[in-house]
Structures are given as structure tokens and as C-alpha cells.
Write a protein that holds these residues in place. Sequence first.
Motif, PDB file in Angstrom:
ATOM      1  N   VAL A 282      14.490 -30.994 -91.186  1.00  0.00           N
ATOM      2  CA  VAL A 282      13.239 -31.344 -92.166  1.00  0.00           C
ATOM      3  C   VAL A 282      13.545 -31.199 -93.615  1.00  0.00           C
ATOM      4  O   VAL A 282      13.965 -30.215 -94.018  1.00  0.00           O
ATOM      5  CB  VAL A 282      12.014 -30.381 -91.782  1.00  0.00           C
ATOM      6  CG1 VAL A 282      10.700 -30.418 -92.263  1.00  0.00           C
ATOM      7  CG2 VAL A 282      11.697 -30.490 -89.842  1.00  0.00           C
ATOM      8  N   VAL A 283      12.912 -32.120 -94.175  1.00  0.00           N
ATOM      9  CA  VAL A 283      13.159 -32.207 -95.749  1.00  0.00           C
ATOM     10  C   VAL A 283      12.057 -32.567 -96.437  1.00  0.00           C
ATOM     11  O   VAL A 283      10.916 -33.031 -96.050  1.00  0.00           O
ATOM     12  CB  VAL A 283      14.132 -33.436 -96.119  1.00  0.00           C
ATOM     13  CG1 VAL A 283      15.381 -33.225 -95.375  1.00  0.00           C
ATOM     14  CG2 VAL A 283      13.761 -34.916 -95.595  1.00  0.00           C
ATOM     15  N   ILE A 284      11.901 -32.293 -97.738  1.00  0.00           N
ATOM     16  CA  ILE A 284      10.772 -32.361 -98.783  1.00  0.00           C
ATOM     17  C   ILE A 284      11.267 -33.349 -99.942  1.00  0.00           C
ATOM     18  O   ILE A 284      12.345 -33.016-100.324  1.00  0.00           O
ATOM     19  CB  ILE A 284      10.389 -31.137 -99.147  1.00  0.00           C
ATOM     20  CG1 ILE A 284       9.763 -30.117 -98.178  1.00  0.00           C
ATOM     21  CG2 ILE A 284       9.205 -31.271-100.364  1.00  0.00           C
ATOM     22  CD1 ILE A 284       9.176 -28.829 -98.588  1.00  0.00           C
ATOM     23  N   ASP A 285      10.455 -34.431-100.113  1.00  0.00           N
ATOM     24  CA  ASP A 285      10.881 -35.318-101.311  1.00  0.00           C
ATOM     25  C   ASP A 285       9.771 -35.868-101.901  1.00  0.00           C
ATOM     26  O   ASP A 285       8.673 -35.804-101.274  1.00  0.00           O
ATOM     27  CB  ASP A 285      11.721 -36.568-100.686  1.00  0.00           C
ATOM     28  CG  ASP A 285      12.474 -36.892-101.682  1.00  0.00           C
ATOM     29  OD1 ASP A 285      12.435 -36.562-103.212  1.00  0.00           O
ATOM     30  OD2 ASP A 285      13.332 -37.896-101.744  1.00  0.00           O
ATOM     31  N   GLU A 286       9.682 -36.725-102.794  1.00  0.00           N
ATOM     32  CA  GLU A 286       8.628 -37.226-103.625  1.00  0.00           C
ATOM     33  C   GLU A 286       8.572 -38.508-103.122  1.00  0.00           C
ATOM     34  O   GLU A 286       9.650 -39.195-102.892  1.00  0.00           O
ATOM     35  CB  GLU A 286       8.974 -37.410-105.032  1.00  0.00           C
ATOM     36  CG  GLU A 286       8.853 -35.680-105.687  1.00  0.00           C
ATOM     37  CD  GLU A 286       9.245 -35.652-107.108  1.00  0.00           C
ATOM     38  OE1 GLU A 286       9.606 -36.775-107.739  1.00  0.00           O
ATOM     39  OE2 GLU A 286       8.977 -34.615-107.908  1.00  0.00           O
ATOM     40  N   GLU A 287       7.282 -39.039-103.248  1.00  0.00           N
ATOM     41  CA  GLU A 287       7.143 -40.586-102.825  1.00  0.00           C
ATOM     42  C   GLU A 287       5.915 -41.022-103.681  1.00  0.00           C
ATOM     43  O   GLU A 287       5.110 -40.705-103.891  1.00  0.00           O
ATOM     44  CB  GLU A 287       6.734 -40.684-101.413  1.00  0.00           C
ATOM     45  CG  GLU A 287       6.538 -42.176-100.786  1.00  0.00           C
ATOM     46  CD  GLU A 287       6.164 -42.254 -99.512  1.00  0.00           C
ATOM     47  OE1 GLU A 287       5.692 -43.171 -98.956  1.00  0.00           O
ATOM     48  OE2 GLU A 287       5.914 -41.048 -98.673  1.00  0.00           O
ATOM     49  N   LEU A 288       6.340 -42.607-104.063  1.00  0.00           N
ATOM     50  CA  LEU A 288       5.311 -43.311-104.914  1.00  0.00           C
ATOM     51  C   LEU A 288       4.600 -43.948-103.859  1.00  0.00           C
ATOM     52  O   LEU A 288       5.052 -45.043-103.387  1.00  0.00           O
ATOM     53  CB  LEU A 288       6.021 -43.835-105.958  1.00  0.00           C
ATOM     54  CG  LEU A 288       4.989 -44.963-106.871  1.00  0.00           C
ATOM     55  CD1 LEU A 288       4.478 -43.728-107.915  1.00  0.00           C
ATOM     56  CD2 LEU A 288       5.944 -45.600-108.005  1.00  0.00           C
ATOM     57  N   SER A 318      13.950 -36.224 -90.992  1.00  0.00           N
ATOM     58  CA  SER A 318      14.855 -37.188 -91.211  1.00  0.00           C
ATOM     59  C   SER A 318      15.274 -37.825 -90.088  1.00  0.00           C
ATOM     60  O   SER A 318      16.041 -39.050 -90.234  1.00  0.00           O
ATOM     61  CB  SER A 318      15.989 -36.822 -92.217  1.00  0.00           C
ATOM     62  OG  SER A 318      16.630 -35.634 -91.378  1.00  0.00           O
ATOM     63  N   GLU A 319      15.215 -37.318 -89.127  1.00  0.00           N
ATOM     64  CA  GLU A 319      15.758 -37.940 -87.481  1.00  0.00           C
ATOM     65  C   GLU A 319      14.681 -39.138 -86.920  1.00  0.00           C
ATOM     66  O   GLU A 319      15.239 -39.890 -86.279  1.00  0.00           O
ATOM     67  CB  GLU A 319      16.213 -36.936 -86.562  1.00  0.00           C
ATOM     68  CG  GLU A 319      17.294 -35.924 -87.043  1.00  0.00           C
ATOM     69  CD  GLU A 319      17.563 -35.085 -85.872  1.00  0.00           C
ATOM     70  OE1 GLU A 319      17.247 -35.269 -84.785  1.00  0.00           O
ATOM     71  OE2 GLU A 319      18.655 -34.071 -86.159  1.00  0.00           O
ATOM     72  N   ASN A 320      13.412 -38.685 -87.089  1.00  0.00           N
ATOM     73  CA  ASN A 320      12.510 -39.663 -86.569  1.00  0.00           C
ATOM     74  C   ASN A 320      11.837 -40.279 -87.571  1.00  0.00           C
ATOM     75  O   ASN A 320      10.615 -41.171 -87.214  1.00  0.00           O
ATOM     76  CB  ASN A 320      11.799 -38.875 -85.166  1.00  0.00           C
ATOM     77  CG  ASN A 320      11.356 -37.760 -85.816  1.00  0.00           C
ATOM     78  OD1 ASN A 320      10.772 -37.569 -86.776  1.00  0.00           O
ATOM     79  ND2 ASN A 320      11.189 -36.997 -84.783  1.00  0.00           N
TER      80      ASN A 320
END
Length: 359
Positions: A282-288, A318-320
Motif C-alpha cells: 500500500v503506497v501514497i502518492d500524488e495524482e493530477l 500497488s498490486e491490484n
Amino acid sequence: MCSSKRYLTDKELEDALYDSDLYMDDINLNLQSSDSELDCETRVEKQVDANDGNLANSRKSLLEYEQSSSADEPDTDDDQDIIIPARNTRRRPRPLAKIDKPKSDMKPPLGTVWKKSSMMQKRRFAANVMKTALGLKQGIKPQTPLEAFRLFFNNIAIELILLYTNQKLQAIKDRETRSSFLQKSCNFQKEEILGFIGFLITAGAYKGNKDPVDEIFSEEGLPIYRATLAKHRFLLLLKCIWFDDKNTREGRKEHDNFAAIGELWNNVTDTFPKFLNPSESVVIDEELITFHGRCKFRVFIPTKPAKYGIEANVLCDSENYYCFAVEPYAGKCENQPKGYNSDPKVVKRLVALAKIENS
């Protein structure tokens, strides 16, 4: 210094092409230079004598070749192919590199020991052991795309849009009393809201979201558009679509710039963690999120493909590739707590929204 370098004449070049083996040595001799004046003069005289003899021999061989070819073969207008033997370009093979056999332990200068085999893993902590199976939760088995869509856009979200859209329609009727079309228009129904959402999704899937409305509802457009909504009803719904109570918006904007769509946004995103169990990745990132409309917190990021849009912090698997929580960045507000958009607080809020429990 005397140099014997010179350019070949047209006649010498022609003779060299017909008799390359005979004349190649003479060309190399003509292109060489000498450091001594005496050697230069003697070499030039020898080359001139040799060239005269070689030119005569080459002309004689050329005439004999033409006579023999004309007697044996019929006359043709095509030129004969001249084959010049290629030089021997073989290179000396490179010596093979000597690679020592890897030892059991390879020690770098700093003293770190590298092993060929992986080290034995220690026992995991109890908090890091996943106790839930990855995949859909129990009882979640949508059979059709519509059922999967209604998991996120449930009846509460549809009724919310229907309520505020009819309020907007009534406000337009009260303002434009002379319009007979608006006065005769009835309130929207739940099926029209669902059809409108499906209309927009279909137009985006077929790359027709920027086509003129007249072209979409013409006979050249897809029949599904005309079967879903009438043209005048679609335009009226496009004008009246609303997602919040306009009377209380100003008070809510003091604490949240996302108040215009915040209620519907929270209702939809709160359903994300209800249907799938996360994995360990499980990851956290930014998206536009692409958006070119009018918005005070719209950002410009030149490195992104869309460049303009609304920035959002997303917690995903990140896996699904499933999104468990998303929080838009709506800029700063007057009554916003200090450090509200700092990285640690954003991570804590996303984890709380995702409702990830390892039990």
C-alpha cells in the motif's frame, strides 16, 4: 619539400575502374609523399614511366575485352556491371578477458562481506503479519458493470444529486418567469440522473466528450445517445446539475475550498475501502486529476501530460491498482489549522480514511 600528391584525371580513373588490380598499386604510389627532394624527383620519374606502360597495357586489355564480348554476346544497350574485388578487411581477434571464478565471500575495501545466497529472514512482528486474505470482501460479487458502478454511486449519492439539481431548476424557474419552456419543465427523476451519468461516461469512452451537442444527437451520432435522453432534456440537465446546497455554501467555504462538491465527494470515496482487502503493498502518492474549468485551487504542473487539473493525494494498492482513499488539495483557507497540508498529517488522514484494519 616536394610533394607528389595530385588528383587523378578522368582517363586514369576510367582505366582504374576497368583494371583495378593492375592500377591500384600505381594509385597508391601517386598518393604517397616524400620528405626528400631527391627521392621525390626520382619517384616521380619512375611513376611517370610506369604509368605510361600501365596505361598502354590497360587500353590494350580494354580493347581486347570489348572485341571478345561483342563477338560472343549480342548487342545490348545496358551497361556491363563492373565487379571490383573487395579488400581483405579481416581484423585480428581480440584476446578473451580473463574472469576469475567468484569466491564464496567477496570482500570490498570497506570490509562489507557479500554473500551469494540470501541471509535467513527473521521472524516477522505480529503487527506486520497480514491476517486478511487479499481480494473482494465477503458478500461482494457484482455480476454486471452496472452493479459494480452502483457499489460506488449508491442510492444516497444519486438522491443527493437529484435533490440539489431540482432545487437549482426551481431557482431558474423563479428567475426566468417569461420562459414558457422552463415553466412547463417538470422535475428530474432518478432514472434521468443515472442516464445522464451513463451518457457522459459513454461520450468519454468514445472520445466524443468535446463534440457539439447537435452532432451527438444527429443521425450520424451513436443511437444510444438519442435513446437515453432527449436533446432539450439533456441541455436542461446540463444547465441545472448541482451537487450541494447553494444557500449554505459560503459558510462551508470558510473551512473547506472543496465545499461545492465536498458532500458528494465524501459520499463516493467513503465506499472505496468497503469492497476490497488490501495487500502488503500500500503506497501514497500524488495524482493530477485533469480539469480545465474555473477553479481557485487548480494547479499547473508542466511535467504532467495533462498539465492542468486538481491535485489529489491518493492511497492505493500497488498490486491490484485499487484506490482506498483520496483527498484533494484545495489550497489554504482562512480558518484552516496550521500544518493541515503537511506530509505527516496527510498520511494520517489517508490511513484513517482507508480504514485499513489488520485483525
